[in-house]
Write a protein that holds these residues in place. Structure first.
Motif, PDB file in Angstrom:
ATOM      1  N   ILE A  68     -37.982  47.215  52.315  1.00 28.22           N
ATOM      2  CA  ILE A  68     -37.084  48.260  52.790  1.00 28.22           C
ATOM      3  C   ILE A  68     -36.604  49.046  51.578  1.00 28.22           C
ATOM      4  CG2 ILE A  68     -34.882  48.740  53.922  1.00 28.22           C
ATOM      5  CD1 ILE A  68     -35.168  45.967  55.275  1.00 28.22           C
ATOM      6  N   THR A  69     -36.664  50.354  51.686  1.00 24.84           N
ATOM      7  CA  THR A  69     -36.086  51.222  50.661  1.00 24.84           C
ATOM      8  C   THR A  69     -34.938  51.969  51.305  1.00 24.84           C
ATOM      9  OG1 THR A  69     -38.244  51.506  49.618  1.00 24.84           O
ATOM     10  CG2 THR A  69     -36.521  53.097  49.030  1.00 24.84           C
ATOM     11  N   PHE A  70     -33.751  51.806  50.742  1.00 20.77           N
ATOM     12  CA  PHE A  70     -32.548  52.444  51.283  1.00 20.77           C
ATOM     13  C   PHE A  70     -31.870  53.204  50.157  1.00 20.77           C
ATOM     14  CE2 PHE A  70     -28.100  52.711  52.389  1.00 20.77           C
ATOM     15  CZ  PHE A  70     -28.124  53.001  53.741  1.00 20.77           C
ATOM     16  N   ASP A  71     -31.724  54.503  50.356  1.00 24.39           N
ATOM     17  CA  ASP A  71     -31.119  55.349  49.339  1.00 24.39           C
ATOM     18  C   ASP A  71     -30.338  56.448  50.042  1.00 24.39           C
ATOM     19  OD1 ASP A  71     -30.492  56.243  46.830  1.00 24.39           O
ATOM     20  OD2 ASP A  71     -32.480  57.002  46.344  1.00 24.39           O
ATOM     21  N   TYR A  72     -29.514  57.158  49.299  1.00 25.99           N
ATOM     22  CA  TYR A  72     -28.765  58.281  49.858  1.00 25.99           C
ATOM     23  C   TYR A  72     -29.247  59.592  49.238  1.00 25.99           C
ATOM     24  CZ  TYR A  72     -25.324  55.244  52.064  1.00 25.99           C
ATOM     25  OH  TYR A  72     -24.709  54.320  52.858  1.00 25.99           O
ATOM     26  N   GLU A  73     -29.316  60.617  50.068  1.00 18.43           N
ATOM     27  CA  GLU A  73     -29.619  61.962  49.592  1.00 18.43           C
ATOM     28  C   GLU A  73     -28.343  62.788  49.750  1.00 18.43           C
ATOM     29  OE1 GLU A  73     -32.478  65.752  50.688  1.00 18.43           O
ATOM     30  OE2 GLU A  73     -32.831  63.823  51.650  1.00 18.43           O
ATOM     31  N   THR A  74     -27.922  63.411  48.676  1.00 19.39           N
ATOM     32  CA  THR A  74     -26.713  64.226  48.709  1.00 19.39           C
ATOM     33  C   THR A  74     -27.055  65.634  49.169  1.00 19.39           C
ATOM     34  OG1 THR A  74     -25.735  62.935  46.927  1.00 19.39           O
ATOM     35  CG2 THR A  74     -24.765  65.091  47.364  1.00 19.39           C
ATOM     36  N   LYS A  75     -26.356  66.093  50.175  1.00 18.08           N
ATOM     37  CA  LYS A  75     -26.530  67.447  50.696  1.00 18.08           C
ATOM     38  C   LYS A  75     -25.217  68.199  50.513  1.00 18.08           C
ATOM     39  CE  LYS A  75     -30.619  67.267  52.746  1.00 18.08           C
ATOM     40  NZ  LYS A  75     -31.679  68.210  52.530  1.00 18.08           N
ATOM     41  N   THR A  76     -25.334  69.459  50.173  1.00 23.10           N
ATOM     42  CA  THR A  76     -24.157  70.314  50.027  1.00 23.10           C
ATOM     43  C   THR A  76     -24.011  71.150  51.285  1.00 23.10           C
ATOM     44  OG1 THR A  76     -24.502  70.415  47.648  1.00 23.10           O
ATOM     45  CG2 THR A  76     -23.063  72.076  48.601  1.00 23.10           C
ATOM     46  N   PHE A  77     -22.817  71.190  51.821  1.00 27.34           N
ATOM     47  CA  PHE A  77     -22.565  71.986  53.013  1.00 27.34           C
ATOM     48  C   PHE A  77     -22.804  73.458  52.716  1.00 27.34           C
ATOM     49  CE2 PHE A  77     -19.675  68.354  53.977  1.00 27.34           C
ATOM     50  CZ  PHE A  77     -20.318  67.928  55.127  1.00 27.34           C
ATOM     51  N   ASN A  78     -23.277  74.185  53.710  1.00 26.67           N
ATOM     52  CA  ASN A  78     -23.518  75.612  53.530  1.00 26.67           C
ATOM     53  C   ASN A  78     -22.337  76.443  54.043  1.00 26.67           C
ATOM     54  OD1 ASN A  78     -24.018  74.968  56.166  1.00 26.67           O
ATOM     55  ND2 ASN A  78     -25.842  76.221  56.370  1.00 26.67           N
ATOM     56  N   TYR A  79     -21.193  75.828  54.137  1.00 28.57           N
ATOM     57  CA  TYR A  79     -19.965  76.534  54.475  1.00 28.57           C
ATOM     58  C   TYR A  79     -18.807  75.797  53.824  1.00 28.57           C
ATOM     59  CZ  TYR A  79     -19.374  72.713  57.780  1.00 28.57           C
ATOM     60  OH  TYR A  79     -19.240  71.465  58.326  1.00 28.57           O
ATOM     61  N   ASP A  80     -17.720  76.488  53.636  1.00 27.00           N
ATOM     62  CA  ASP A  80     -16.539  75.876  53.025  1.00 27.00           C
ATOM     63  C   ASP A  80     -15.310  76.592  53.574  1.00 27.00           C
ATOM     64  OD1 ASP A  80     -14.867  74.365  51.472  1.00 27.00           O
ATOM     65  OD2 ASP A  80     -15.343  75.374  49.591  1.00 27.00           O
ATOM     66  N   ARG A  81     -14.735  76.041  54.608  1.00 23.85           N
ATOM     67  CA  ARG A  81     -13.597  76.659  55.258  1.00 23.85           C
ATOM     68  C   ARG A  81     -12.461  75.649  55.312  1.00 23.85           C
ATOM     69  NH1 ARG A  81     -13.036  81.509  57.131  1.00 23.85           N
ATOM     70  NH2 ARG A  81     -12.556  80.928  59.242  1.00 23.85           N
ATOM     71  N   GLY A  82     -11.242  76.124  55.278  1.00 22.65           N
ATOM     72  CA  GLY A  82     -10.102  75.235  55.365  1.00 22.65           C
ATOM     73  C   GLY A  82      -8.799  76.005  55.379  1.00 22.65           C
ATOM     74  N   ILE A  83      -7.731  75.264  55.537  1.00 20.10           N
ATOM     75  CA  ILE A  83      -6.394  75.847  55.528  1.00 20.10           C
ATOM     76  C   ILE A  83      -5.411  74.763  55.112  1.00 20.10           C
ATOM     77  CG2 ILE A  83      -5.840  75.339  57.936  1.00 20.10           C
ATOM     78  CD1 ILE A  83      -4.467  78.107  58.018  1.00 20.10           C
ATOM     79  N   LYS A  84      -4.335  75.168  54.519  1.00 17.96           N
ATOM     80  CA  LYS A  84      -3.290  74.239  54.119  1.00 17.96           C
ATOM     81  C   LYS A  84      -2.046  74.572  54.935  1.00 17.96           C
ATOM     82  CE  LYS A  84      -1.023  72.551  49.931  1.00 17.96           C
ATOM     83  NZ  LYS A  84      -0.961  72.733  48.469  1.00 17.96           N
ATOM     84  N   LEU A  85      -1.639  73.655  55.791  1.00 18.69           N
ATOM     85  CA  LEU A  85      -0.448  73.857  56.602  1.00 18.69           C
ATOM     86  C   LEU A  85       0.759  73.293  55.863  1.00 18.69           C
ATOM     87  CD1 LEU A  85      -1.792  72.769  60.101  1.00 18.69           C
ATOM     88  CD2 LEU A  85      -1.547  75.082  59.210  1.00 18.69           C
ATOM     89  N   LEU A  86       1.793  74.065  55.765  1.00 17.34           N
ATOM     90  CA  LEU A  86       2.999  73.632  55.063  1.00 17.34           C
ATOM     91  C   LEU A  86       4.185  73.612  56.023  1.00 17.34           C
ATOM     92  CD1 LEU A  86       2.628  75.743  51.813  1.00 17.34           C
ATOM     93  CD2 LEU A  86       2.080  73.337  52.115  1.00 17.34           C
ATOM     94  N   ALA A  87       4.984  72.597  55.904  1.00 19.23           N
ATOM     95  CA  ALA A  87       6.231  72.510  56.669  1.00 19.23           C
ATOM     96  C   ALA A  87       7.299  71.936  55.747  1.00 19.23           C
ATOM     97  CB  ALA A  87       6.051  71.616  57.898  1.00 19.23           C
ATOM     98  N   ASP A  88       8.441  72.531  55.781  1.00 23.36           N
ATOM     99  CA  ASP A  88       9.555  72.061  54.967  1.00 23.36           C
ATOM    100  C   ASP A  88      10.014  70.703  55.489  1.00 23.36           C
ATOM    101  OD1 ASP A  88      11.673  72.568  52.927  1.00 23.36           O
ATOM    102  OD2 ASP A  88      12.936  72.361  54.719  1.00 23.36           O
ATOM    103  N   ALA A  89      10.128  69.729  54.601  1.00 22.42           N
ATOM    104  CA  ALA A  89      10.509  68.372  55.003  1.00 22.42           C
ATOM    105  C   ALA A  89      11.862  68.347  55.702  1.00 22.42           C
ATOM    106  CB  ALA A  89      10.512  67.452  53.786  1.00 22.42           C
TER     107      ALA A  89
END
Length: 171
Positions: A68-89
């Motif tokens: 058995i040969t078991f290895d990982y292949e690293t793939k880079t996502f072809n998108y990069d989206r996000g948001i940072k939600l802030l709330a005052d403590a």
């Protein structure tokens, strides 16, 4: 001295469950059991598994030993989206809403992230060679008309899938 109990600050598991319930392209993704996060947020590591072929079985020796040969292949996502939600403590504490971040994150997953991820997934699939696309406006359509068209398309896909299974079985 008063108690000081810290709340959990990692809500990832909860938000992942919300996302999994909300996105419709989930049937197109593989199980996350073997997929690993990469070194940064833009990477994922996909397992690559190969096994040696079959060998002749004999009564004296038994089965051939394989590998058995078991290895990982690293793939880079072809998108990069996000948001940072802030709330005052203090605002959160004064409002008495301890699960503010879970509720806000869940709402974000359900109403923003999942629909956008589905749209991206379907656009990527439609962009591949050999994929036929059809454009139709439903601006003035009734719900029954949309449902009828969806049923027609899914029935056609089911029939083609059954035909493909039949062809593979009897080739």
């Amino acid at each position: 001295m008063a108690n000081n109990i810290a709340a959990i600050k990692n809500y990832t598991a909860v938000l992942d469950k919300v996302y999994q319930r909300a996105y419709v392209s989930g049937c197109l993704t593989s199980g996350g059991r073997m997929v690993k996060a990469g070194k940064n947020a833009k990477e994922i590591m996909i397992p690559k598994i190969s096994v040696s072929g079959l060998g002749d079985y004999t009564r004296n020796v038994g089965y051939k030993t394989g590998s058995i040969t078991f290895d990982y292949e690293t793939k880079t996502f072809n998108y990069d989206r996000g948001i940072k939600l802030l709330a005052d403590a203090m605002d959160v504490e004064e409002a008495g809403v301890l699960d503010c971040f879970v509720a806000a994150g869940s709402e974000l997953m359900r109403t923003q992230v999942a629909p956008e991820a589905d749209a991206f997934t379907f656009a990527e699939i439609a962009g591949h060679a050999g994929v036929d696309t059809e454009s139709k406006s439903y601006a003035d359509a009734e719900a029954a008309d949309i449902l009828k068209d969806l049923r027609s398309v899914t029935n056609e896909m089911d029939e083609l899938e059954n035909l493909d299974s039949y062809m593979r079985k009897y080739r």
